[in-house]
Scaffold this active site. Structure first.
Site: not given
Length: 326
Positions: A150, A246, A296
């Site tokens: 991140k 997602k 991920d």
């Protein structure tokens, strides 16, 4: 078909803290949706998209409103008449699960997806000072072969260099979380390339994707916050080389498959990611991730505990507890 629908919230504590450029999370509230036909029952889990203003309460209200105003519905009606987001994801995944129960089929076969195999999944290194990220990378390096960092738009190259020191053999992908608007994007990408970074997620703000026009980057860019539905893909194709799907963003597996098809048509690679969640939410994402270049799906690993019937994470891979045998 006439269906019974219920929705509730569960709170799951995070292991330590999950820190990105938007702040830290100490727990995650997930939505659990049950859909039944009187004989079979399907269950779906979704995580409210907090940066879009969703809350567990608003998602539950949306599910209850949809169920109250639709005596009969299926996945296509859901896709056509309910706004994308976590509420629709919970309902859509519950409908897929119900269909699997009704047909006696595993999800991958019901959804015409590839037969599942173990997949290498990234493990997230939360945003922190370089020393902390280096220590976290070193602790993860013996377990996870791919790390996702991140970033914040400030001294990102120092953070990546530190993680590389901590885990010199790990594959690296980074998530800029829309923070590079005012930076020399090509220069930032070139700096990160020296440490073998494979992918840069969402370097600029959603809606400002044209900042990437004519940027010559040695590392491919992946649209995350900019890509929600299949309709977004043609618009993003000139600026990105991949899209991150997602299920919460897409509003369910049904739309997520359409995004994957649109990305294939546009020549874009796929990443399948997740929000903080338990293994219940990862199962449908794992089915789609069989089509992805980057995976991920570490959401459950970032929680203090997972469900008893959890996905299996071992050797840096994610897999079903019982993989199909050829």
């Amino acid at each position: 078909m006439t269906l019974s629908v219920s929705a509730s919230m569960e709170r799951w504590p995070v292991k330590g803290a999950f820190i990105i450029s938007r702040g830290a999370k100490m727990h995650v509230d997930v939505i659990i949706c049950h859909v039944g036909d009187g004989t079979h029952s399907g269950t779906g889990e979704a995580t409210p998209i907090y940066y879009e203003g969703e809350t567990a309460e608003s998602c539950i209200a949306d599910i209850e409103t949809f169920a109250r105003t639709h005596d009969h519905f299926d996945r296509q009606i859901l896709l056509d008449e309910m706004q994308r987001g976590a509420a629709r994801n919970a309902l859509d995944c519950a409908l897929w699960d119900l269909e699997c129960q009704q047909q006696g089929q595993p999800l991958w076969r019901q959804a015409a997806l590839p037969e599942p195999r173990p997949l290498t999944s990234a493990f997230t290194i939360s945003l922190g000072d370089p020393a902390k990220m280096e220590a976290d990378a070193r602790a993860a390096s013996g377990i996870h072969s791919m790390l996702k960092l991140k970033l914040s738009g400030s001294n990102d190259h120092e953070r990546v260099a530190a993680v590389h020191r901590g885990a010199p053999d790990a594959r690296l992908i980074v998530d800029a979380n829309e923070s590079w608007n005012d930076l020399d994007i090509a220069e930032e990408a070139t700096l990160l390339a020296q440490w073998g970074v494979e992918l840069i997620e969402q370097p600029v703000s959603a809606g400002r994707d044209d900042l990437l026009a004519h940027v010559r980057s040695p590392i491919p860019f992946c649209a995350d916050e900019s890509c929600h539905t299949a309709a977004d893909v043609p618009r993003l194709a000139p600026y990105y080389q991949a899209v991150n799907i997602k299920l919460d963003k897409a509003g369910g597996l049904t739309e997520a498959i359409l995004i994957a098809d649109a990305a294939d048509k546009a020549g874009l690679k796929l990443m399948v990611g997740c929000m903080l969640s338990t293994s219940l939410a990862i199962r449908p994402a794992f089915a789609l991730a069989q089509r992805a270049t980057w995976v991920d799906l570490d959401g459950p690993l970032l929680l203090a505990k997972d469900r008893p019937d959890a996905m299996r994470f071992a050797g840096g891979q994610v897999m079903l507890d019982h993989m199909p045998k050829n």
